[in-house]
Design a protein around this motif. Structure first.
Motif, PDB file in Angstrom:
ATOM      1  N   PRO A   8      42.353  32.609  32.896  1.00  0.00           N
ATOM      2  CA  PRO A   8      42.238  31.954  34.206  1.00  0.00           C
ATOM      3  C   PRO A   8      43.360  32.354  35.165  1.00  0.00           C
ATOM      4  CG  PRO A   8      41.852  30.371  32.453  1.00  0.00           C
ATOM      5  CD  PRO A   8      42.270  31.642  31.808  1.00  0.00           C
ATOM      6  N   ARG A   9      44.555  32.528  34.646  1.00  0.00           N
ATOM      7  CA  ARG A   9      45.677  32.942  35.495  1.00  0.00           C
ATOM      8  C   ARG A   9      45.441  34.341  36.054  1.00  0.00           C
ATOM      9  NH1 ARG A   9      50.206  36.004  34.545  1.00  0.00           N
ATOM     10  NH2 ARG A   9      51.994  35.537  35.858  1.00  0.00           N
ATOM     11  N   GLU A  10      44.979  35.269  35.194  1.00  0.00           N
ATOM     12  CA  GLU A  10      44.714  36.633  35.645  1.00  0.00           C
ATOM     13  C   GLU A  10      43.572  36.661  36.658  1.00  0.00           C
ATOM     14  OE1 GLU A  10      46.016  39.139  31.660  1.00  0.00           O
ATOM     15  OE2 GLU A  10      43.991  38.267  31.784  1.00  0.00           O
ATOM     16  N   GLN A  11      42.538  35.822  36.433  1.00  0.00           N
ATOM     17  CA  GLN A  11      41.430  35.749  37.386  1.00  0.00           C
ATOM     18  C   GLN A  11      41.906  35.254  38.745  1.00  0.00           C
ATOM     19  OE1 GLN A  11      38.478  33.322  35.483  1.00  0.00           O
ATOM     20  NE2 GLN A  11      37.784  34.960  34.122  1.00  0.00           N
ATOM     21  N   ARG A  12      42.798  34.241  38.745  1.00  0.00           N
ATOM     22  CA  ARG A  12      43.324  33.713  40.003  1.00  0.00           C
ATOM     23  C   ARG A  12      44.137  34.769  40.737  1.00  0.00           C
ATOM     24  NH1 ARG A  12      48.122  31.927  41.103  1.00  0.00           N
ATOM     25  NH2 ARG A  12      48.694  31.696  38.926  1.00  0.00           N
ATOM     26  N   ILE A  13      44.992  35.481  40.019  1.00  0.00           N
ATOM     27  CA  ILE A  13      45.821  36.525  40.640  1.00  0.00           C
ATOM     28  C   ILE A  13      44.942  37.633  41.199  1.00  0.00           C
ATOM     29  CG2 ILE A  13      47.521  38.328  40.168  1.00  0.00           C
ATOM     30  CD1 ILE A  13      48.813  36.370  38.176  1.00  0.00           C
TER      31      ILE A  13
END
Length: 105
Positions: A8-13
């Motif tokens: 989820p963090r990578e998707q947000r970035i």
């Protein structure tokens, strides 16, 4: 093409970067390197090692000049080579940090 699962963090970035590129903006900073920078105790090992190698070189140079024994001369040559290699690594590290800290880099 195979699907790649992102956290989820990578998707947000990734979504933030795509939105910024759609608006035509350039990033304010360069992407971070995945390689950790030396810090803390690890960052002090090289300077401490160079200091120890320099001290050993100075002592061995004194012993080699006063006694003239080949063992001391060769030990001094090895310690001095190690000192120069460590100094070269320190200069490279400092130059990279200096280049990374410049705003136009």
């Amino acid at each position: 093409m195979d699907d790649v699962l992102l956290s989820p963090r990578e998707q947000r970035i990734l979504a933030e970067m795509e939105e910024m590129l759609r608006r035509g903006e350039t990033p304010d900073r360069r992407p971070r390197s995945p390689r950790p920078r030396p810090g803390g105790v690890r960052g002090l090992l090289l300077p401490a090692g160079v200091a120890v190698a320099f001290t050993a070189s100075a002592v061995l140079m004194g012993l080699a000049t006063t006694t003239g024994r080949p063992a001391f001369v060769w030990a001094f040559a090895g310690a001095w080579t190690t000192t120069l290699a460590g100094l070269t690594a320190l200069v490279v590290r400092w130059c990279r940090r200096w280049a990374a800290s410049r705003p136009d880099a």
